[in-house]
Design an enzyme around this catalytic site. Structure first.
Site, short mmCIF file in Angstrom:
data_model
loop_
_atom_site.label_atom_id
_atom_site.label_comp_id
_atom_site.label_asym_id
_atom_site.label_seq_id
_atom_site.Cartn_x
_atom_site.Cartn_y
_atom_site.Cartn_z
N ASP A 13 2.28 9.30 3.73
CA ASP A 13 2.53 10.22 4.83
C ASP A 13 4.01 10.51 5.04
O ASP A 13 4.54 10.32 6.12
CB ASP A 13 1.91 9.65 6.10
CG ASP A 13 1.63 10.77 7.09
OD1 ASP A 13 1.46 11.91 6.64
OD2 ASP A 13 1.58 10.49 8.29
N ASP A 36 0.85 -1.18 0.00
CA ASP A 36 0.00 0.00 0.00
C ASP A 36 0.88 1.22 0.00
O ASP A 36 1.90 1.26 0.66
CB ASP A 36 -0.86 0.04 1.27
CG ASP A 36 -2.10 -0.82 1.08
OD1 ASP A 36 -2.23 -1.42 0.00
OD2 ASP A 36 -2.90 -0.90 1.99
N ASP A 94 2.24 4.46 1.07
CA ASP A 94 2.19 5.25 2.29
C ASP A 94 2.45 6.70 1.93
O ASP A 94 3.55 7.09 1.59
CB ASP A 94 3.26 4.73 3.25
CG ASP A 94 3.45 5.67 4.42
OD1 ASP A 94 4.49 5.58 5.07
OD2 ASP A 94 2.57 6.50 4.66
N SER A 149 -6.47 14.85 -10.38
CA SER A 149 -5.18 14.75 -11.05
C SER A 149 -4.83 16.02 -11.82
O SER A 149 -3.66 16.31 -12.05
CB SER A 149 -5.16 13.56 -11.99
OG SER A 149 -6.30 13.59 -12.82
N GLU A 206 8.26 37.74 13.70
CA GLU A 206 6.85 37.64 13.29
C GLU A 206 6.10 38.90 13.70
O GLU A 206 5.30 39.45 12.95
CB GLU A 206 6.21 36.41 13.93
CG GLU A 206 4.71 36.33 13.63
CD GLU A 206 4.17 34.92 13.63
OE1 GLU A 206 4.86 34.04 14.15
OE2 GLU A 206 3.06 34.73 13.12
N VAL A 263 3.18 19.15 13.32
CA VAL A 263 4.03 20.03 12.52
C VAL A 263 3.55 19.99 11.07
O VAL A 263 3.67 18.98 10.40
CB VAL A 263 5.50 19.57 12.59
CG1 VAL A 263 6.38 20.49 11.75
CG2 VAL A 263 5.97 19.56 14.03
N ASN A 298 6.61 17.49 9.37
CA ASN A 298 7.51 16.54 10.02
C ASN A 298 6.82 15.19 10.06
O ASN A 298 5.73 15.05 10.59
CB ASN A 298 7.80 17.04 11.44
CG ASN A 298 8.78 16.13 12.17
OD1 ASN A 298 8.73 14.91 12.05
ND2 ASN A 298 9.67 16.74 12.92
N ASP A 299 7.50 14.19 9.50
CA ASP A 299 6.90 12.85 9.43
C ASP A 299 6.44 12.35 10.78
O ASP A 299 5.40 11.74 10.92
CB ASP A 299 7.93 11.85 8.90
CG ASP A 299 8.37 12.19 7.50
OD1 ASP A 299 7.70 13.04 6.89
OD2 ASP A 299 9.35 11.60 7.04
N ASP A 342 7.57 22.40 5.74
CA ASP A 342 7.18 22.63 7.13
C ASP A 342 6.50 21.43 7.77
O ASP A 342 5.86 21.56 8.80
CB ASP A 342 6.25 23.85 7.23
CG ASP A 342 7.05 25.15 7.24
OD1 ASP A 342 8.29 25.07 7.10
OD2 ASP A 342 6.45 26.21 7.38
#
Ligand SMILES: *[C@@H]1O[C@H](CO)[C@@H](O)[C@H](O)[C@H]1NC(C)=O
Ligand SMILES: *[C@@H]1O[C@H](CO)[C@@H](O)[C@H](O)[C@H]1NC(C)=O
Ligand SMILES: *[C@@H]1O[C@H](CO)[C@@H](O)[C@H](O)[C@H]1NC(C)=O
Ligand SMILES: *[C@@H]1O[C@H](CO)[C@@H](O)[C@H](O)[C@H]1NC(C)=O
Ligand SMILES: CC(=O)N[C@H]1CO[C@H](CO)[C@@H](O)[C@@H]1O
Length: 524
Positions: A143, A139, A141, A210, A194, A168, A162-163, A160
């Site tokens: 992510d 499958d 993945d 698509s 900022e 994040v 984060n696995d 920006d």
């Protein structure tokens, strides 16, 4: 079907289990070599080999070696997969039926790409085990992002993310990599950048199919006369991005296009307007994601959102065509009805209202009138047919329909009644969107509608001396091209500036200072 068709067809062009793990959708567990995709892939590869032989006045064996040398990464497979000699009396259709990579189902017509099938010679070759057996693939993945461009990495959602940490992601106010070089604080006076530079920031999120993700199969892969080692240098990149090029797309694109045309996008324009809108984009597009509205029950990934912690976002809901396009023979029965459309859109909007920060904006764009495709292309030659003037788009479409692998049986069809009927349904569905935008109010966002700007795109391109057919992807004859995508971004932006300027925010007077402090961060 559509979902599997686009990527699988492409995957099968170069059958390689490792690549399939990255490119195949999670629709089924196994790759069936007798899927229509294997027929398409075979016809493509054999056509290219024959044309290479023709162009270089060589034997097919030499041509095969030449092709395999263009593909160093998979060339072991190349030789394993084609342990045969191609008889010059046969064309690609015949070779692939002989190899049993194309097959005729009982009661179904024999699908042929070429109009003049040559005589079938009674030779057969062995298929290798790899083609005979079902190939497992994992499958997909999706992510994975941040440090890696493809596999749904930062080409899709910027750096920006984060696995390992779901908190994040782009647009979150509490951490902005934009400020990382100095820990977010001006060392001279201790005031956070900022606070100094950013009054309003916003991101852009695309919910699309698509077309939104910029589906594209490089034309160089199709033209034997120009094939070289360089032609396939983008192969690994292309496959690990599912043959999509979101980094060039009209909504979230940020890199200079390497696939023709140029890059222009809503994200880039937002970023130039206000450098605080940095790296804040998400591409929630998927090939063949028709009914993408129905975010909950169809397991489509939701954009990462948190109404309390994020910057407001501009969400573009781009319907384009997948609600009416499908590859089913009884295509009309499988189109989304206006009632379904209404219910799907309402569900999505409710979801967004629960998750988008206050002050966000949602823009619904209507479906395209896909009759444009047939009108512009059916008589023209497909890149694969340009050497010998023997494959028109009309032939390609009907070959794909016959294989039940046509991404849009209704618009890519010689049946005018059907094409008209499809446009009529598309218009009804667009009207549903228009009516929702007119009549509904939400607490966390305002909502607008715009037609898909096909007419404006064509006019703009015409005024620059271009031709209408160049607005369509040459290889698949279906998706909008890079040019159409970039022009679309410009037209979208101009309309928003004219009619809803507040959604774009103000120009940031500190842009120059931000650049001075942080330099060019590449826009992503
Ligand atoms: C193609 O190759 C054959 C055999 O090597 C040769 O006789 C022929 O002249 C070549 N044709 C062209 C157009 O180069
Ligand atoms: C894109 O090209 C332009 C001009 O050729 C150049 O100035 C710019 O830096 C390039 N952008 C990226 C992201 O490479
Ligand atoms: C949706 O995802 C869940 C969990 O990942 C899975 O069990 C379920 O079968 C999926 N449903 C569909 C329709 O794919
Ligand atoms: C064309 O499409 C219409 C609408 O689906 C259908 O009723 C008709 O039979 C089709 N005509 C042909 C020649 O297939
Ligand atoms: C619907 C869809 O495909 N969404 C994808 C958007 O991108 C992320 C990663 O960036 C994927 O996880 C999602 O599957």
């Amino acid at each position: 079907l559509l979902d599997s068709t686009e990527t699988r067809v492409a995957a099968s062009l170069f059958v390689d289990p490792a690549r399939q793990a990255a490119s195949a959708p999670a629709a089924g567990k196994t790759f069936n070599p007798l899927h229509p995709a294997s027929c398409l892939g075979c016809v493509y590869v054999v056509s290219i080999i024959e044309q290479l032989a023709q162009v270089h006045n060589s034997t097919t064996k030499e041509a095969l070696e030449r092709l395999c040398n263009f593909l160093p990464e998979i060339n072991y497979l190349c030789f394993a997969t084609f342990p045969f000699r191609i008889e010059t009396e046969m064309n690609a259709d015949m070779v692939c039926y002989s190899l049993k990579l194309c097959k005729q189902d009982a009661g179904q017509p024999r699908c042929l790409l070429y109009h003049t099938p040559k005589v079938s010679y009674p030779w057969l070759s062995e298929m290798t085990d790899i083609m005979k057996n079902n190939l497992p693939y994992e499958d997909f993945d999706g992510d994975k992002f941040s440090a890696f461009p493809t596999l749904r990495g930062y080409h899709w959602r910027g750096k920006d993310c984060n696995d390992g940490r779901p908190t994040v992601y782009p647009g979150r106010r509490t951490q902005k990599s934009f400020f990382f070089p100095n820990q977010g604080v001006d060392p001279k006076d201790g005031i956070p950048y900022e606070q100094k530079f950013c009054t309003e920031s916003k991101g852009v999120i695309l919910l699309g199919d698509s077309a939104g993700a910029r589906f594209h199969i490089p034309t160089e892969w199709m033209t034997a006369a120009q094939l070289s080692l360089k032609s396939f240098s983008n192969l690994p990149l292309a496959f690990t991005n599912e043959l999509d090029w979101p980094q060039f797309s009209g909504t979230t694109g940020y890199l200079n296009s390497t696939i023709g045309g140029w890059t222009d996008s809503v994200y880039l324009r937002l970023y130039r307007r206000n450098r605080c809108n940095h790296r804040d984009f998400q591409n929630i597009s998927k090939n063949g994601m028709f009914l993408l509205m129905d975010l909950s029950s169809r397991n489509l990934s939701k954009p990462l959102l948190n109404s309390l912690l994020d910057n407001p976002a501009i969400v573009i809901y781009a319907a384009i065509g997948n609600d009416v396009c499908n590859g089913k023979p009884d295509t009309v029965a499988h189109m989304t009805t206006p009632e379904q459309m209404h219910s799907n859109v309402m569900q999505t909007l409710d979801y967004l209202n629960g998750h988008l920060p206050k002050g966000s904006h949602v823009i619904l764009t209507g479906l395209v009138d896909g009759r444009f495709l047939w009108d512009q292309l059916h008589k023209r030659y497909h890149p694969l047919g340009q050497l010998n003037n023997d494959i028109t788009y009309e032939q390609l479409y009907s070959f794909l329909s016959c294989l039940q692998a046509n991404p849009c049986n209704d618009w890519l069809s010689s049946n005018k009644t059907l094409r008209d009927l499809t446009s009529e349904r598309a218009l009804q569905l667009s009207n549903v969107l228009k009516e929702i935008a007119r009549s509904k109010k939400y607490a966390n966002f305002d909502i607008f509608y715009m037609d898909f700007p096909l007419v404006e795109i064509a006019e703009e391109w015409h005024s620059r001396g271009g031709e209408a057919w160049q607005l369509i992807e040459p290889t698949d004859g279906f998706h909008p091209s890079q040019i159409a995508s970039a022009l679309g971004a410009r037209i979208f932006w101009q309309k928003a500036l004219r009619e809803w300027p507040h959604i774009l925010g103000k120009e940031n007077p500190f842009n120059k200072q931000i650049e001075d402090v942080f330099g060019d961060q590449g826009g992503y």
